[in-house]
Design an enzyme around this catalytic site. Structure first.
Site, PDB file in Angstrom:
ATOM      1  N   ASP A 200       0.851  -1.181   0.000  1.00 41.47           N
ATOM      2  CA  ASP A 200       0.000   0.000   0.000  1.00 41.47           C
ATOM      3  C   ASP A 200       0.889   1.235   0.000  1.00 41.47           C
ATOM      4  O   ASP A 200       1.821   1.338   0.806  1.00 41.47           O
ATOM      5  CB  ASP A 200      -0.906  -0.002   1.235  1.00 41.47           C
ATOM      6  CG  ASP A 200      -1.968   1.074   1.160  1.00 41.47           C
ATOM      7  OD1 ASP A 200      -3.020   0.797   0.585  1.00 41.47           O
ATOM      8  OD2 ASP A 200      -1.723   2.178   1.672  1.00 41.47           O
TER       9      ASP A 200
ATOM     10  N   ASN B  88      -2.616  12.794  -3.272  1.00 40.94           N
ATOM     11  CA  ASN B  88      -3.578  13.352  -4.229  1.00 40.94           C
ATOM     12  C   ASN B  88      -4.017  14.758  -3.825  1.00 40.94           C
ATOM     13  O   ASN B  88      -4.155  15.645  -4.672  1.00 40.94           O
ATOM     14  CB  ASN B  88      -4.796  12.436  -4.348  1.00 40.94           C
ATOM     15  CG  ASN B  88      -4.547  11.259  -5.267  1.00 40.94           C
ATOM     16  OD1 ASN B  88      -3.724  11.331  -6.172  1.00 40.94           O
ATOM     17  ND2 ASN B  88      -5.254  10.171  -5.038  1.00 40.94           N
TER      18      ASN B  88
ATOM     19  N   HIS C 139      -4.877  14.688  -8.655  1.00 39.54           N
ATOM     20  CA  HIS C 139      -5.100  13.288  -9.043  1.00 39.54           C
ATOM     21  C   HIS C 139      -4.268  12.871 -10.249  1.00 39.54           C
ATOM     22  O   HIS C 139      -3.897  11.698 -10.372  1.00 39.54           O
ATOM     23  CB  HIS C 139      -6.592  13.069  -9.318  1.00 39.54           C
ATOM     24  CG  HIS C 139      -7.417  13.056  -8.068  1.00 39.54           C
ATOM     25  ND1 HIS C 139      -7.551  11.947  -7.276  1.00 39.54           N
ATOM     26  CD2 HIS C 139      -8.137  14.037  -7.455  1.00 39.54           C
ATOM     27  CE1 HIS C 139      -8.324  12.223  -6.240  1.00 39.54           C
ATOM     28  NE2 HIS C 139      -8.687  13.488  -6.320  1.00 39.54           N
TER      29      HIS C 139
ATOM     30  N   ASP D 261      -1.892   9.698 -10.297  1.00 31.02           N
ATOM     31  CA  ASP D 261      -1.850   8.623 -11.289  1.00 31.02           C
ATOM     32  C   ASP D 261      -0.416   8.383 -11.764  1.00 31.02           C
ATOM     33  O   ASP D 261       0.015   7.230 -11.923  1.00 31.02           O
ATOM     34  CB  ASP D 261      -2.743   8.974 -12.480  1.00 31.02           C
ATOM     35  CG  ASP D 261      -4.224   8.887 -12.143  1.00 31.02           C
ATOM     36  OD1 ASP D 261      -4.555   8.311 -11.089  1.00 31.02           O
ATOM     37  OD2 ASP D 261      -5.042   9.404 -12.935  1.00 31.02           O
TER      38      ASP D 261
ATOM     39  N   GLU E 185      -4.482   2.328  -4.360  1.00 24.98           N
ATOM     40  CA  GLU E 185      -3.025   2.402  -4.272  1.00 24.98           C
ATOM     41  C   GLU E 185      -2.420   1.114  -3.736  1.00 24.98           C
ATOM     42  O   GLU E 185      -1.293   1.100  -3.250  1.00 24.98           O
ATOM     43  CB  GLU E 185      -2.627   3.577  -3.368  1.00 24.98           C
ATOM     44  CG  GLU E 185      -3.016   3.444  -1.915  1.00 24.98           C
ATOM     45  CD  GLU E 185      -4.415   3.956  -1.604  1.00 24.98           C
ATOM     46  OE1 GLU E 185      -4.684   4.267  -0.435  1.00 24.98           O
ATOM     47  OE2 GLU E 185      -5.245   4.042  -2.534  1.00 24.98           O
TER      48      GLU E 185
END
Length: 660
Positions: free
Chosen positions: A265, A273, A278, A282, A309
């Site tokens: 994780d 973010n 965002h 990504d 994630e």
């Protein structure tokens, strides 16, 4: 149809196949089949050719010896040449030409030897059998039209030439036989042309069907690949990895081939973010996934994006030590990327990952168990500070799998009275009175054994049971101690999930109204160290609560990295300084830290409450610093509501005299 051929790769990409291209393809595709058919046809034709020797003995017995010998020589030579060509791998076109030539030579040899017969009348009728040779090349074999036409024309010319040179036959009879021969030539050639066209059309239809089938297969493969691929990272997705897991599980069941599962994780990714947007989030996931793919490929493992994630890695087990070393190598590789992450809560400024590791064990009865244990280990890694690797250990309290049992108990806790509240007093040491009380939740199993809050609260939050428990706690506090005026103010800890509920403030308002209580008598504690993101919904809810007069306290101040942000956004009624700062006051550095925090909070104009007072020295020091609201075991342990007013560890007149 032609565009399908191009898609299938039968012609060069971007071009349209010409008739010549299709003809060439037809020839290539039918090469082996035509060789086989021609070989079989010539063998049958030779056998039939030799069998007609019986009619030679019947109609022209005087030259039958010569005709049969001619038949035998031609038949044997034709078959010998055919087998040599096939053995040598000759192309079907050459084999067809040789076979067609053999038919014409067979006819020529027979007609030449038969003409030597003295049975003129019989031969004049017998000659009509020459049409059989013409029909055979057109109808019996599967020669291409040019070959069949040439051979058929040759047979017709042999027949017509023989008629012209055979003097004993009447001209009218010659004319009739010639017309018959020409008619047979035209008819059989036309039929051959139609058959060849039909074969070609069958080929085209079959080719189109094959191309459509291949195209459908390719589309199916593409769709399957798409359905099994994560669109952002290009890794396999959860659907695909579930099938991989089943493969590993089958090998484990059949051959005890050990394997392990890693769950990764990305730490504080929501904050990433929020800080970078965002799109950058990504890009971060793509960079992490590419690096993970490189590391995983070098170890022969499988990787997939498991959601958000989170990533999952599956590998065969060499040894426990190797698996742990692999996990540590992954963690170090992600750190080496040095992707900036300046909005974390732990002071680290780069992207890191937490990893949970589990193994297939003899005690493992279901595949889901392996992943679940990896998830428990991952949760322990995140709870333990992140950027770490935790291996599932059924004997380790951090990864002990009581979650399912606890979740089941939580569902029925309120109805079956398995949950209760105790209250810890908050003393004003200047007056000696209980200024407030903090409600603390307790949970027991049906057999009476207790479950620690550190174990059941996280499960309640993950399962959603915290909503029912939290509302029950608020109503119970209002009814048990506030409505009976046992304390002036009672505080209740609230979960982030509760604060994000759109109707939470309305529930609090209706509860206060039901018991006729002023909002200032209820305090809701927000823990700084909890996983609580500062977003508009939370801030709006807190503002709504303050409008009701409800006090809002900040708990465990100093344990996280969000405290200053909370102080900037929200005007708290009370801030509780975490016990760890008080316990560090036995050093000069610790005392300076405590004074700095107290100074900061006084500048903000908020009330200060210090937790963890366990000795008279703790109390004296806080009084020396001007802090009068204290909480701790020395001043009162958690107790039931009916014992709250009698709690007094040490008489306050004695406490004040000792302070003085």
């Amino acid at each position: 149809m032609l565009h399908m051929f191009a898609e299938a790769g039968y012609v060069a990409a971007g071009t349209t196949p010409s008739p010549e291209d299709l003809r060439d393809l037809y020839v290539r595709e039918s090469e082996r089949g035509r060789r086989r058919v021609t070989r079989k046809g010539l063998w049958i034709a030779v056998v039939a050719y030799l069998a007609y020797s019986l009619t030679d003995y019947l109609f022209i017995p005087d030259v039958a010896y010569y005709t049969v010998a001619g038949r035998l020589v031609v038949g044997v030579c034709a078959l010998a040449i055919l087998e040599v060509l096939i053995y040598a791998g000759a192309r079907s076109g050459l084999i067809d030409t040789v076979a067609a030539t053999a038919v014409s030579v067979a006819y020529l040899v027979w007609i030449l030897t038969a003409q030597m017969s003295s049975a003129v009348e019989a031969l004049s009728y017998y000659m009509v059998f020459g049409a059989i040779f013409m029909m055979s090349v057109n109808l019996f074999f599967s020669f291409r039209f040019p070959v069949a036409l040439t051979a058929s024309a040759a047979n017709m010319l042999i027949f017509l030439g023989t008629l012209y040179l055979y003097s004993p036959m009447l001209p009218l009879y010659k004319l009739i036989l010639g017309a018959f021969c020409i008619s047979c030539f035209i008819f059989t050639s036309y039929v051959n042309l139609k058959l060849n066209r039909e074969r070609y059309n069958v080929f085209l239809n079959a080719l189109e069907a094959r191309v459509q089938h291949n195209a459908a297969e390719e589309r199916g493969k593409a769709l399957l690949l798409l359905s099994n691929t994560d669109s952002l990272t290009g890794l396999e997705n959860r659907r695909a990895v579930d099938e991989r897991l089943r493969d590993y599980w089958r090998r484990w069941l059949d051959h005890r081939s050990m394997f392990y599962v890693l769950l990764l994780d990305v730490d504080y990714f929501k904050r990433y973010n929020d800080r970078y947007g965002h799109q950058e989030g990504d890009r971060c996931l793509v960079a992490v996934s590419h690096l993970l793919q490189e590391v995983v490929n070098s170890h022969g493992a499988r990787i997939a994006r498991y959601g958000g994630e989170e990533f999952i890695i599956i590998a065969q087990q060499q040894s426990v030590e190797d698996a742990i070393a692999f996990a540590e190598a992954i963690k170090s590789a992600i750190r080496a990327l040095a992707l900036p992450h300046e909005n974390r809560r732990d002071g680290t400024s780069i992207v890191t990952v937490s990893i949970g590791l589990s193994f297939a064990r003899n005690q493992t009865k279901h595949l889901d168990r392996v992943v679940h244990e990896a998830d428990l280990a991952l949760y322990a890694a995140k709870k333990g500070g992140r950027n770490t690797v935790v291996v599932f250990d059924p004997g380790d309290a951090r990864t002990r799998d009581d979650e399912e049992d606890i979740a089941a108990i939580l569902k029925v806790a309120v109805n079956h009275q398995l949950v209760s509240l105790v209250y810890q007093p908050i003393r004003n040491v200047q007056t000696g009175r209980v200024a407030a009380a903090e409600a603390l939740m307790r949970l027991r199993r049906p057999d009476g054994t207790s479950i620690a809050p550190v174990d059941f609260i996280p499960v309640a939050e993950r399962s959603g049971s915290i909503i029912e428990l939290g509302r029950w706690a608020i109503r119970t506090v209002c009814s048990d101690i506030l409505a009976g005026n046992k304390v002036e103010v009672a505080s209740v800890n609230v979960s982030p999930i509760e604060l994000k509920m759109s109707d939470f403030s309305s529930f609090v308002a209706s509860t206060l109204s039901d018991f006729g209580l002023a909002g200032a008598r209820l305090a809701l504690e927000i823990t700084e160290g909890m996983e609580l993101e500062i977003d508009q919904d939370v801030v709006r809810c807190i503002n709504d609560l303050r409008k009701l007069g409800v006090q809002v306290w900040l708990d465990d101040f100093g344990t996280g990295f969000a405290g200053l942000s909370w102080l900037r956004l929200i005007e708290f009624d009370t801030v509780k300084i975490d016990r760890s700062f008080l316990h560090d006051c036995n050093t000069e550095k610790g005392r300076r830290m405590m004074l700095d925090i107290i100074g900061l909070l006084r500048n903000r104009g908020t009330r200060i409450l210090v937790e963890g007072v366990e000795t008279i020295e703790h109390q004296r020091l806080m009084q020396q610093y001007g802090i009068h609201q204290l909480q701790g075991y020395y001043l009162g342990r958690p107790a039931a509501a009916d014992q709250l007013q009698s709690i007094n560890v040490l008489p306050f007149d004695m406490m004040k005299s000792r302070v003085g």
